[in-house]
Design an enzyme around this catalytic site. Structure first.
Site, short mmCIF file in Angstrom:
data_model
loop_
_atom_site.label_atom_id
_atom_site.label_comp_id
_atom_site.label_asym_id
_atom_site.label_seq_id
_atom_site.Cartn_x
_atom_site.Cartn_y
_atom_site.Cartn_z
N CYS A 66 -25.25 -3.28 13.48
CA CYS A 66 -24.19 -3.00 12.51
C CYS A 66 -24.31 -3.81 11.23
CB CYS A 66 -22.83 -3.25 13.15
SG CYS A 66 -22.77 -2.74 14.86
N HIS A 99 -14.69 -4.99 8.85
CA HIS A 99 -15.64 -4.32 9.74
C HIS A 99 -14.88 -3.34 10.63
CE1 HIS A 99 -19.40 -3.61 11.69
NE2 HIS A 99 -18.97 -4.02 12.87
N HIS A 110 -18.28 4.63 12.99
CA HIS A 110 -19.17 3.50 12.76
C HIS A 110 -20.57 4.03 12.50
CE1 HIS A 110 -21.20 -0.19 12.96
NE2 HIS A 110 -20.49 -0.80 13.90
#
Lengths: 85, 414
Positions: free
Chosen positions: B167, B305, B339
């Site tokens: 990520c 995030h 995501h």
């Protein structure tokens, strides 16, 4: 396998899969069609399908001197004749 | 030598749009890009989470076979956004091939669909005499496939950095690219990340009980960062690229300055590879402020995030509160598209720049009732017209990697 038959199959592959435009039998594959070492390996896989058997390492290395479509046809004819003996 | 670094071009392929106007429309109108999971003929039946942040519109690629032959789907995404920014920037080919332009670009693990194809060859075709792994399969699937397909397509001869830290892949790419230019190693960098449609990633998070499963029949209602009813992340796909340039040369050539990168920090939790870590995250945010030489109260907006996992959002809220208090607006942009993995840092930075330029901040989608454990920070609850001078983009990855990028609005750069 007749040379004309091989030529027809190779031209079809070069036009359809390798996107050659108006391939000439004596065109320099690299200079005129952007054909590189990756393409050579891919084409050998197609040649194995035409021949109906797997090429040996030594036979594949011989293919690295190929410069034109006529060279490809010569190469296939020689390999086919060697295997038919 | 320390030089200023500016962002002069950007492009993103996202589940909420490709063109800037489409993305802004989705952000303003609260349109989600989360869709039902597509059947992949392999894993789908075993996965509990049936949602995915999906790029479901056609993209008119115009790549010659010469370039296509070494590209898997992830490289198509990467090369397309790189092509966009180079086309708009109008840099000379002389500069592009001078060795002074580099590429920092990555993906989670190359091209999963090509890797799947290779495994199929291993396990399905062993009896076939003529089958073999294609010569290009490695080039399509390797972990630095995005970066080097970009260099190949445009004749770029400078440095290549191919981060692959899940990520934080693209936030690291941008951060490391910023450092390359700041310290004079390169004059410009193409930075970003991409990830393609991939059910493997869904299966991994699903098995860790980290994926959203409660909204399978209402995909647009998940993920729900900071919300009481959040139940996990939604995997997505996409790509984002930015062009970083040294400020003086960008100004000299009359480039449009979208933002200045004023700070970057990256650290590791130094322990657990999965659990979020308050100390690690807090340290990253503080290091970025220190590097930028600004105070916490100068930051107007934080792109969190915010994956919508149960613990991740709580820890991130605590870290934001510890560093910033309740002053900056906080939005979890993953609420719109899930995501996007290796692309998320770049995409979230680009969306932040779009909002900065357009004078608004989008709310966190699906944030209906704030979890009280996340309630101590200033959540963006509605579309807010506001001028943002400085924004933080923070990302945290499996492996304990944390990043924070600080950018200043291009209109305030002088």
């Amino acid at each position: 396998m007749q040379r004309e038959d091989i030529k027809r199959q190779i031209l079809t592959i070069l036009e359809d899969s390798f996107e050659f435009e108006n391939p000439g039998l004596n065109d320099n594959l690299r200079d005129e069609h952007g054909f590189d070492s990756i393409d050579a390996i891919e084409l050998l896989g197609e040649i194995e399908k035409i021949l109906g058997f797997s090429l040996t390492r030594a036979e594949k290395e011989k293919a690295m001197t190929i410069r034109t479509i006529n060279d490809i046809l010569d190469y296939i004819e020689v390999i086919a004749s060697e295997h038919s003996r | 030598m320390e030089r200023r670094v500016v962002i002069t071009e950007c492009s993103a392929i996202t589940p909420i749009g490709y063109a800037k106007d489409d993305i802004i429309k989705s952000l303003k109108e609260g349109i989600s890009g989360v869709k039902p999971l597509r059947d992949d003929g392999l894993l789908t039946d075993y996965i509990h989470s049936r949602v995915f942040g999906t790029v479901d519109y056609p993209i008119a690629y115009d790549f010659k076979r010469l370039y296509r032959k070494t590209m898997g789907p992830v490289a198509f995404y990467a090369c397309q956004v790189a092509k966009d920014i180079l086309a708009r920037a109008g840099l000379s080919q002389e500069f592009i091939s001078s060795g002074r332009l580099g590429v920092a670009f990555g993906s989670t693990h190359g091209s999963p669909s090509i890797q799947r194809h290779i495994y199929k060859t291993f396990f399905s075709n062993l009896k076939s005499e003529f089958s073999s792994i294609g010569a290009v399969d490695y080039l399509k699937s390797m972990v630095h496939t995005t970066a080097v397909n970009i260099t190949r397509m445009f004749g770029i001869t400078g440095r290549v950095i191919a981060s692959s830290t899940a990520c934080t892949t693209s936030s690291q790419s941008i951060g490391f690219g910023y450092e390359m230019v700041k310290y004079g190693m390169q004059d410009a960098m193409i930075c970003g990340g991409a990830d393609e449609y991939d059910t493997t990633a869904v299966a991994v998070f699903d098995n860790l009980l980290a994926c959203s499963v409660a909204y399978n029949d209402k995909p647009e209602c998940t993920p729900r960062p900071f919300d009481r009813k959040r139940d996990g992340l939604v995997v997505g796909e996409g790509a984002g690229a930015v062009l970083l340039e040294e400020y003086e040369s960008a100004k000299k050539r009359g480039a449009n300055i979208l933002a200045e990168v004023i700070g970057f920090a990256c650290n590791n939790n130094g322990g657990d590879l999965i659990l979020p870590n308050i100390d690690g995250i807090t340290t990253t945010l503080r290091l970025a402020l220190e590097e930028a030489g600004i105070k916490a109260d100068e930051v107007d907006f934080v792109s969190a995030h915010a994956t919508a996992t149960k613990m991740g959002d709580v820890i991130e809220s605590q870290a934001i509160a510890a560093v910033y208090g309740d002053s900056p607006l906080i939005t979890g942009l993953k609420s719109y598209m899930g995501h996007t993995m290796g692309a998320c840092g770049a995409i979230e930075l680009i969306l932040t720049m779009y909002m900065m330029e357009s004078g608004f901040i989008a709310p966190t989608l699906n944030l209906e009732s704030v979890d009280e454990r996340c309630g101590m920070i200033n959540h963006t609850r509605k579309l807010t017209a506001v001028d943002t001078n400085i924004a933080a983009i923070q990302n945290f990855a499996f492996g304990g990697v944390n990043t924070c990028l600080l950018i200043k609005n291009g209109s305030a750069v002088s």
